[in-house]
Write a protein that holds these residues in place. Structure first.
Motif, PDB file in Angstrom:
ATOM      1  N   ASP A   1      -1.173   3.252  18.526  1.00 38.58           N
ATOM      2  CA  ASP A   1      -1.245   4.449  17.679  1.00 38.58           C
ATOM      3  C   ASP A   1      -1.022   4.098  16.211  1.00 38.58           C
ATOM      4  O   ASP A   1      -1.724   4.626  15.331  1.00 38.58           O
ATOM      5  N   PHE A   2      -0.088   3.202  15.947  1.00 39.41           N
ATOM      6  CA  PHE A   2       0.167   2.789  14.564  1.00 39.41           C
ATOM      7  C   PHE A   2      -0.995   1.959  14.031  1.00 39.41           C
ATOM      8  O   PHE A   2      -1.373   2.097  12.852  1.00 39.41           O
ATOM      9  N   ILE A   3      -1.567   1.122  14.871  1.00 36.82           N
ATOM     10  CA  ILE A   3      -2.701   0.292  14.439  1.00 36.82           C
ATOM     11  C   ILE A   3      -3.893   1.174  14.074  1.00 36.82           C
ATOM     12  O   ILE A   3      -4.594   0.927  13.075  1.00 36.82           O
ATOM     13  N   ILE A   4      -4.128   2.232  14.882  1.00 37.71           N
ATOM     14  CA  ILE A   4      -5.233   3.159  14.601  1.00 37.71           C
ATOM     15  C   ILE A   4      -5.021   3.852  13.258  1.00 37.71           C
ATOM     16  O   ILE A   4      -5.946   3.973  12.435  1.00 37.71           O
TER      17      ILE A   4
ATOM     18  N   LYS B   1       0.805  -1.230   0.000  1.00 34.39           N
ATOM     19  CA  LYS B   1       0.000   0.000   0.000  1.00 34.39           C
ATOM     20  C   LYS B   1       0.832   1.271   0.000  1.00 34.39           C
ATOM     21  O   LYS B   1       0.266   2.367  -0.021  1.00 34.39           O
ATOM     22  N   ASN B   2       2.154   1.125   0.046  1.00 37.32           N
ATOM     23  CA  ASN B   2       3.054   2.273   0.146  1.00 37.32           C
ATOM     24  C   ASN B   2       2.659   3.162   1.324  1.00 37.32           C
ATOM     25  O   ASN B   2       2.601   4.390   1.228  1.00 37.32           O
ATOM     26  N   SER B   3       2.366   2.506   2.449  1.00 37.80           N
ATOM     27  CA  SER B   3       1.878   3.203   3.645  1.00 37.80           C
ATOM     28  C   SER B   3       3.044   3.750   4.463  1.00 37.80           C
ATOM     29  O   SER B   3       3.911   2.996   4.903  1.00 37.80           O
ATOM     30  N   GLN B   4       3.033   5.062   4.661  1.00 38.89           N
ATOM     31  CA  GLN B   4       4.067   5.686   5.481  1.00 38.89           C
ATOM     32  C   GLN B   4       3.901   5.335   6.960  1.00 38.89           C
ATOM     33  O   GLN B   4       4.880   5.275   7.699  1.00 38.89           O
ATOM     34  N   ASN B   5       2.662   5.108   7.369  1.00 38.99           N
ATOM     35  CA  ASN B   5       2.431   4.684   8.749  1.00 38.99           C
ATOM     36  C   ASN B   5       3.055   3.312   9.006  1.00 38.99           C
ATOM     37  O   ASN B   5       3.616   3.060  10.076  1.00 38.99           O
ATOM     38  N   ALA B   6       2.944   2.425   8.031  1.00 42.94           N
ATOM     39  CA  ALA B   6       3.565   1.103   8.149  1.00 42.94           C
ATOM     40  C   ALA B   6       5.084   1.238   8.194  1.00 42.94           C
ATOM     41  O   ALA B   6       5.760   0.521   8.948  1.00 42.94           O
ATOM     42  N   PHE B   7       5.628   2.176   7.395  1.00 38.57           N
ATOM     43  CA  PHE B   7       7.073   2.409   7.393  1.00 38.57           C
ATOM     44  C   PHE B   7       7.535   2.914   8.762  1.00 38.57           C
ATOM     45  O   PHE B   7       8.580   2.493   9.284  1.00 38.57           O
ATOM     46  N   GLN B   8       6.764   3.817   9.355  1.00 44.89           N
ATOM     47  CA  GLN B   8       7.098   4.317  10.689  1.00 44.89           C
ATOM     48  C   GLN B   8       6.967   3.214  11.751  1.00 44.89           C
ATOM     49  O   GLN B   8       7.732   3.171  12.719  1.00 44.89           O
ATOM     50  N   PHE B   9       6.000   2.323  11.526  1.00 39.80           N
ATOM     51  CA  PHE B   9       5.823   1.202  12.449  1.00 39.80           C
ATOM     52  C   PHE B   9       7.040   0.273  12.406  1.00 39.80           C
ATOM     53  O   PHE B   9       7.486  -0.256  13.428  1.00 39.80           O
TER      54      PHE B   9
ATOM     55  N   ALA C   1      10.125   1.225  11.698  1.00 40.50           N
ATOM     56  CA  ALA C   1      11.191   1.934  12.422  1.00 40.50           C
ATOM     57  C   ALA C   1      10.992   1.811  13.934  1.00 40.50           C
ATOM     58  O   ALA C   1      11.957   1.649  14.693  1.00 40.50           O
ATOM     59  N   PHE C   2       9.741   1.880  14.363  1.00 40.22           N
ATOM     60  CA  PHE C   2       9.436   1.738  15.784  1.00 40.22           C
ATOM     61  C   PHE C   2       9.842   0.357  16.288  1.00 40.22           C
ATOM     62  O   PHE C   2      10.399   0.222  17.393  1.00 40.22           O
ATOM     63  N   GLN C   3       9.581  -0.676  15.508  1.00 41.96           N
ATOM     64  CA  GLN C   3       9.915  -2.041  15.920  1.00 41.96           C
ATOM     65  C   GLN C   3      11.420  -2.222  16.063  1.00 41.96           C
ATOM     66  O   GLN C   3      11.891  -2.913  16.985  1.00 41.96           O
ATOM     67  N   LYS C   4      12.196  -1.609  15.160  1.00 36.03           N
ATOM     68  CA  LYS C   4      13.648  -1.720  15.251  1.00 36.03           C
ATOM     69  C   LYS C   4      14.151  -1.069  16.547  1.00 36.03           C
ATOM     70  O   LYS C   4      15.056  -1.599  17.208  1.00 36.03           O
ATOM     71  N   THR C   5      13.562   0.069  16.900  1.00 33.50           N
ATOM     72  CA  THR C   5      13.933   0.740  18.143  1.00 33.50           C
ATOM     73  C   THR C   5      13.480  -0.070  19.353  1.00 33.50           C
ATOM     74  O   THR C   5      14.189  -0.164  20.369  1.00 33.50           O
ATOM     75  N   PHE C   6      12.317  -0.697  19.222  1.00 33.37           N
ATOM     76  CA  PHE C   6      11.750  -1.452  20.338  1.00 33.37           C
ATOM     77  C   PHE C   6      12.652  -2.631  20.735  1.00 33.37           C
ATOM     78  O   PHE C   6      12.784  -2.936  21.923  1.00 33.37           O
TER      79      PHE C   6
END
Length: 265
Positions: free
Chosen positions: A143-146, A102-110, A112-117
């Protein structure tokens, strides 16, 4: 460099295997000194009898009871790092699929969040992060799921992500419970008392010849001390803050492997 690494690896394995035995050496030296003093000053006032052997048998029974209890938690604990790693990788795969599809930027940020997590997760294992903090970061996934839901992502993906989030939370809480809860503290207390009484009795019991008495004194002291320390270590297999990833601590290799995979992505 390769030879040095092999030597270091072999040395680490030897230390992990015999670490408890090395920790007991000062106790054995102290008991041996007391036995020599007891013999020299003729303080061996007790005779070997059936009551003393019954005391040793009772101690062995208690050791068996304790080790059977902690082993059940230990066997469960062995699975947790690999299951935690699998859940994190599953989250990443779902987010990556959404991002590519979907070329979703929210998914891309998610992603990045997982790598930090995963970095925060490793800090939590070493008690550099509190449990409340790591649970709060798990809740931040909402927040990412929403945002993904607002984008109209298929509910099947979101349900799977929520399930993995819940699994991660359960495993974090289970690990926290295991490492913060001791197995029947009163049983440890009576084992310590019985071990002390047996060592004291062996010191003042008269057995001829003396070198036989010394041998059995050190042997029984070694066995009881070793089993006590082994049970204490098995009772908390996630004590990385004090012992690192050595001895009886559960291997965090699945988490390290996941972090290395994320670094390459």
């Amino acid at each position: 460099m390769g030879i040095q690494k092999k030597i270091k690896t072999k040395s680490n394995k030897i230390w992990q295997k015999w670490s408890i035995a090395f920790r007991i050496i000062p106790v054995l030296l102290f008991v041996a000194l007391l036995k020599f003093l007891s013999h020299y000053f003729e303080l061996e006032i007790l005779e070997l009898n059936a009551l003393f052997t019954s005391l040793i048998a009772g101690t062995i029974f208690l050791i068996g009871f304790l080790i059977s209890g902690v082993l059940s938690d230990y066997k469960e604990s062995e699975k947790l790092p690999s299951e935690l790693s699998a859940s994190m990788k599953s989250l990443y795969d779902d987010a990556y699929t959404i991002y590519k599809g979907k070329n979703s930027q929210n998914a891309f940020q998610f992603i990045a969040f997982q790598k930090t997590f995963t970095t925060f997760l490793m800090d939590w294992f070493y008690k550099k992060e509190t449990t409340a903090s790591i649970l709060d970061k798990i809740s931040q996934m909402n927040d990412f799921i929403i945002e993904l839901d607002n984008e109209g992502i298929q509910p099947g993906y979101l349900i799977k992500i929520k399930n993995e989030q819940n699994n991660i939370r359960k495993m974090i809480l289970r690990i926290d419970t295991i490492r913060e809860t001791n197995f029947i503290g009163s049983a440890y207390a009576i084992l310590e008392a019985m071990g002390f009484l047996i060592a004291l009795s062996l010191i003042i019991i008269k057995i001829e010849p003396f070198y036989v008495a010394l041998f059995f004194t050190l042997l029984v002291t070694f066995l009881i001390s070793y089993m006590f320390l082994l049970i204490k270590d098995l009772d908390n297999p996630f004590d990385y803050a004090e012992n690192g990833e050595s001895g009886t601590e559960i291997s965090l290799k699945p988490i390290h492997d996941l972090i290395n995979v994320f670094k390459k992505l």
